[in-house]
Design a protein around this motif. Sequence first.
Motif, PDB file in Angstrom:
ATOM      1  N   MET A   1       0.708  -1.061   0.158  1.00 54.52           N
ATOM      2  CA  MET A   1      -0.004   0.046  -0.008  1.00 54.52           C
ATOM      3  C   MET A   1       0.838   1.337  -0.038  1.00 54.52           C
ATOM      4  SD  MET A   1       0.567  -0.134   3.529  1.00 54.52           S
ATOM      5  CE  MET A   1       1.898  -1.198   3.376  1.00 54.52           C
ATOM      6  N   ARG A  19       8.000   2.687  -2.715  1.00 57.42           N
ATOM      7  CA  ARG A  19       8.933   1.611  -2.274  1.00 57.42           C
ATOM      8  C   ARG A  19      10.159   1.534  -3.237  1.00 57.42           C
ATOM      9  NH1 ARG A  19       5.745  -3.034  -1.047  1.00 57.42           N
ATOM     10  NH2 ARG A  19       4.982  -1.779   0.336  1.00 57.42           N
ATOM     11  N   ASN A  20       9.873   1.827  -4.596  1.00 60.57           N
ATOM     12  CA  ASN A  20      10.735   1.694  -5.679  1.00 60.57           C
ATOM     13  C   ASN A  20      12.103   2.590  -5.545  1.00 60.57           C
ATOM     14  OD1 ASN A  20       9.940  -0.210  -6.900  1.00 60.57           O
ATOM     15  ND2 ASN A  20       8.635   0.784  -8.508  1.00 60.57           N
ATOM     16  N   LEU A  22      13.002   4.362  -2.270  1.00 64.90           N
ATOM     17  CA  LEU A  22      13.399   3.633  -1.107  1.00 64.90           C
ATOM     18  C   LEU A  22      14.013   2.801  -1.424  1.00 64.90           C
ATOM     19  CD1 LEU A  22      13.671   5.065   1.514  1.00 64.90           C
ATOM     20  CD2 LEU A  22      12.096   3.645   2.356  1.00 64.90           C
ATOM     21  N   GLY A  23      13.728   1.658  -2.106  1.00 60.41           N
ATOM     22  CA  GLY A  23      14.350   0.516  -2.371  1.00 60.41           C
ATOM     23  C   GLY A  23      15.702   0.691  -3.044  1.00 60.41           C
ATOM     24  N   PHE A  26      18.255   2.363  -0.740  1.00 63.18           N
ATOM     25  CA  PHE A  26      18.609   1.286   0.359  1.00 63.18           C
ATOM     26  C   PHE A  26      19.655   0.218  -0.606  1.00 63.18           C
ATOM     27  CE2 PHE A  26      15.514   1.230   4.191  1.00 63.18           C
ATOM     28  CZ  PHE A  26      15.857   2.422   4.417  1.00 63.18           C
ATOM     29  N   MET A  27      19.496  -0.097  -1.823  1.00 57.17           N
ATOM     30  CA  MET A  27      20.251  -1.064  -2.294  1.00 57.17           C
ATOM     31  C   MET A  27      21.515  -0.285  -2.723  1.00 57.17           C
ATOM     32  SD  MET A  27      19.312  -4.006  -2.453  1.00 57.17           S
ATOM     33  CE  MET A  27      20.402  -4.744  -3.545  1.00 57.17           C
ATOM     34  N   PRO A  29      24.320   1.163  -1.538  1.00 55.17           N
ATOM     35  CA  PRO A  29      25.571   0.876  -1.049  1.00 55.17           C
ATOM     36  C   PRO A  29      26.136  -0.295  -1.551  1.00 55.17           C
ATOM     37  CG  PRO A  29      24.437   1.584   0.756  1.00 55.17           C
ATOM     38  CD  PRO A  29      23.406   1.649  -0.456  1.00 55.17           C
ATOM     39  N   ALA A  30      25.214  -1.603  -1.163  1.00 56.02           N
ATOM     40  CA  ALA A  30      25.661  -2.873  -1.337  1.00 56.02           C
ATOM     41  C   ALA A  30      25.888  -2.995  -2.910  1.00 56.02           C
ATOM     42  CB  ALA A  30      24.573  -3.747  -0.900  1.00 56.02           C
ATOM     43  N   PHE A  33      29.174  -1.522  -4.137  1.00 61.59           N
ATOM     44  CA  PHE A  33      30.221  -2.129  -3.870  1.00 61.59           C
ATOM     45  C   PHE A  33      30.578  -3.487  -4.745  1.00 61.59           C
ATOM     46  CE2 PHE A  33      32.074  -1.320   0.301  1.00 61.59           C
ATOM     47  CZ  PHE A  33      33.339  -1.638   0.073  1.00 61.59           C
ATOM     48  N   LEU A  34      29.201  -4.191  -4.984  1.00 62.91           N
ATOM     49  CA  LEU A  34      29.463  -5.457  -5.808  1.00 62.91           C
ATOM     50  C   LEU A  34      29.648  -5.018  -7.323  1.00 62.91           C
ATOM     51  CD1 LEU A  34      26.746  -7.588  -4.121  1.00 62.91           C
ATOM     52  CD2 LEU A  34      28.998  -7.584  -3.694  1.00 62.91           C
ATOM     53  N   CYS A  36      31.375  -2.496  -8.361  1.00 68.84           N
ATOM     54  CA  CYS A  36      32.796  -1.970  -8.658  1.00 68.84           C
ATOM     55  C   CYS A  36      33.695  -3.168  -8.450  1.00 68.84           C
ATOM     56  CB  CYS A  36      32.953  -0.883  -7.753  1.00 68.84           C
ATOM     57  SG  CYS A  36      32.286   0.616  -8.093  1.00 68.84           S
ATOM     58  N   LEU A  38      33.064  -6.453  -7.602  1.00 68.78           N
ATOM     59  CA  LEU A  38      32.737  -8.160  -8.162  1.00 68.78           C
ATOM     60  C   LEU A  38      32.442  -8.231  -9.757  1.00 68.78           C
ATOM     61  CD1 LEU A  38      31.642 -10.545  -5.889  1.00 68.78           C
ATOM     62  CD2 LEU A  38      30.049 -10.318  -7.901  1.00 68.78           C
TER      63      LEU A  38
ATOM     64  N   ALA B 103      25.965  -2.416   4.719  1.00 63.58           N
ATOM     65  CA  ALA B 103      25.328  -2.352   3.492  1.00 63.58           C
ATOM     66  C   ALA B 103      24.537  -3.289   3.287  1.00 63.58           C
ATOM     67  CB  ALA B 103      26.631  -2.389   2.432  1.00 63.58           C
ATOM     68  N   LEU B 114      10.857  -4.030   1.400  1.00 66.61           N
ATOM     69  CA  LEU B 114      10.136  -2.798   0.645  1.00 66.61           C
ATOM     70  C   LEU B 114       9.834  -3.376  -0.796  1.00 66.61           C
ATOM     71  CD1 LEU B 114      13.079  -0.186   1.066  1.00 66.61           C
ATOM     72  CD2 LEU B 114      10.677  -0.263   2.185  1.00 66.61           C
ATOM     73  N   PHE B 116      10.571  -3.803  -3.681  1.00 69.71           N
ATOM     74  CA  PHE B 116      10.580  -2.711  -5.135  1.00 69.71           C
ATOM     75  C   PHE B 116      10.632  -3.740  -6.027  1.00 69.71           C
ATOM     76  CE2 PHE B 116      14.718  -3.748  -3.677  1.00 69.71           C
ATOM     77  CZ  PHE B 116      15.784  -4.307  -4.904  1.00 69.71           C
TER      78      PHE B 116
END
Lengths: 308, 292
Positions: A1, A19-20, A22-23, A26-27, A29-30, A33-34, A36, A38, B103, B114, B116
């Motif tokens: 909702m 949600r997109n 904010l998602g 939130f995604m 940083p990880a 990293f991955l 750059c 991996l 992270a 979330l 998304f």
Amino acid sequence: MPPVPEPRASFWRRFTESRNGLGLLFMLPAAAFLLCFLTYPLGLGVWLGFTDARIGRAGQWIGLENYQWLMDDPVFWLSVFNTLFYTVLASVLKFGLGLWLALLLNRHLPCKNFFRAIILLPWVVPTVLSALAFWWIFDSQFSIISWVLLKWGIISQPINFLGDPWNARLSVMAANVWRGIPFVAISLLAGLQTIPQSLNEAAAIDGATSWQRFRRVTLPLLTPIIAVVMTFSVLFTFTDFQLIYVLTRGGPVNATHLMATLSFQRAIPGGQLGEGAAIAVAMIPFLLAAILFSFFGLQRRKWQQGAD
Amino acid sequence: MADTVTDDHEGLDQFESRGRRIFLVWLPLACFIFVLLFPFYWMAITAVKPNAQLTDYQNHSPFWVVGPTLEHMKYLLFETSYPGWLWNTLVVAVCSTFLSLAASVFAAYAIERLRFRGARVTGLLIFLAYLVPPSILFIPLSVIVFQIGIFDSKLALILTYPTFLIPFCTWLLMGYFRSIPYELEESALVDGATRWQILTKVVLPLAVPGLISAGIFAFTLSWNEFIYALTFISSSENKTIPVGVLTELVRGDIYEWGALMSGALLGSLPVVILYSFFVDYYVSSMTGAVKE
């Protein structure tokens, strides 16, 4: 909702409340990293495999030359053979012994948690450091195993554990199995503990022998976890580097080189980054096969649990 | 972890005779434990053996030590760079663990809660990233580390260890977040909490066991890491324990086994002590990563 954005809300506010948005935030940083460290290196590795890069010199595109060179390189094929041999035999041993240990621990034992804790020690201690202990155990002159066997009169002279090609392969494998058993055993134990005792009891009342109970009740229920655990185990064994590097560095005369150690030797001390990368890339098809195996293992699990 | 069925009564074991039980259970178990623990015993006994007894199997039983000595430890701590390696390993492990946990918390929350667009695919990609082994990444990573000018520094390790820590921690935390009831978040939303408040005030306090599990496991993984540290570090003062012990204490043909084994023992102790305090968390993170 999703909350209805107020008309006056700023763009930033709307962004962080969807949600997109904010998602994504939130995604970040990880993912950064991955990407750059991996994804990009993975691509760079494949590219390096097609170049003649050396340490301190950017490479030129040379197409498949590295791979053609490797095709004619007996040491490379020896390392492929060693890797497959090492992976298959060590995984089978780890599975057999690990399952046995898990079944032992799954019984009603006093101090079960204590046993579980000390059995995991080989997995917890840094591989390089326990491999050093094995190096000392496998010493050509002062090996404790040789000493005991001599004392018992089973052999007449010390075993040359790491100096002879087949002895070296088997010794390294023994160390790998030693380190891998706890992981397999404890993971399978966790799986065994989710199987209700009542199923076994019902089978026993129906007259099933203990072998039949294991074969027809325990094993089918354990299969999905076995698939996943063994995928991880195969993956770790296939890409093993540390044990070989400490115990033999690929010797005697390349007899114990795995693809990972050969790739290291060619690329870092040897300076041939391109060739080393090509060897590493050659490992990918095997790894993909292992991952697909795990995927189908997981699929089967869903099927067993019913529709999802 | 919450949905584990516990069925802890004796089951069928009570019908087994004592002799059979000793033969079928205790004997194999004793063999397993002997084999699994012997290398540690051998490591420890060698670490405190005086040099004279070390290779003299004629006059001294190799399995015991008369008059244990701390001379190897002393040599290690005062005449080599060992304390420095210990410190480096600690700094690298702590920093990369915290970096990865931070992270991963956000990533796992975003994927699991979330939801998304594309969350499922992202979750799958994270799992695949976990399967990419360091053995195929170290060559290109060494090129990158060199290009951005952090070669031979602790920073090189702190930045590269998260490549295997983040996928692992995220995957593990996703499982933990899944076990927290949605209703808690919904009621917080109804009360007007923002997503940030929900994460820090509702979800994270409930996920503390998961955070501990992931943290302990990540710390151990970085403490044990070898191939990156071997490739990216060249000067003695920046080495980590596994690399330092192997490359600096092994010199020439005469192996100083006493010092080597002391180094191995001291280097293992921190993780073993940490592990002994958090066995259950450790086991749950290991099996959790496999079971999900």
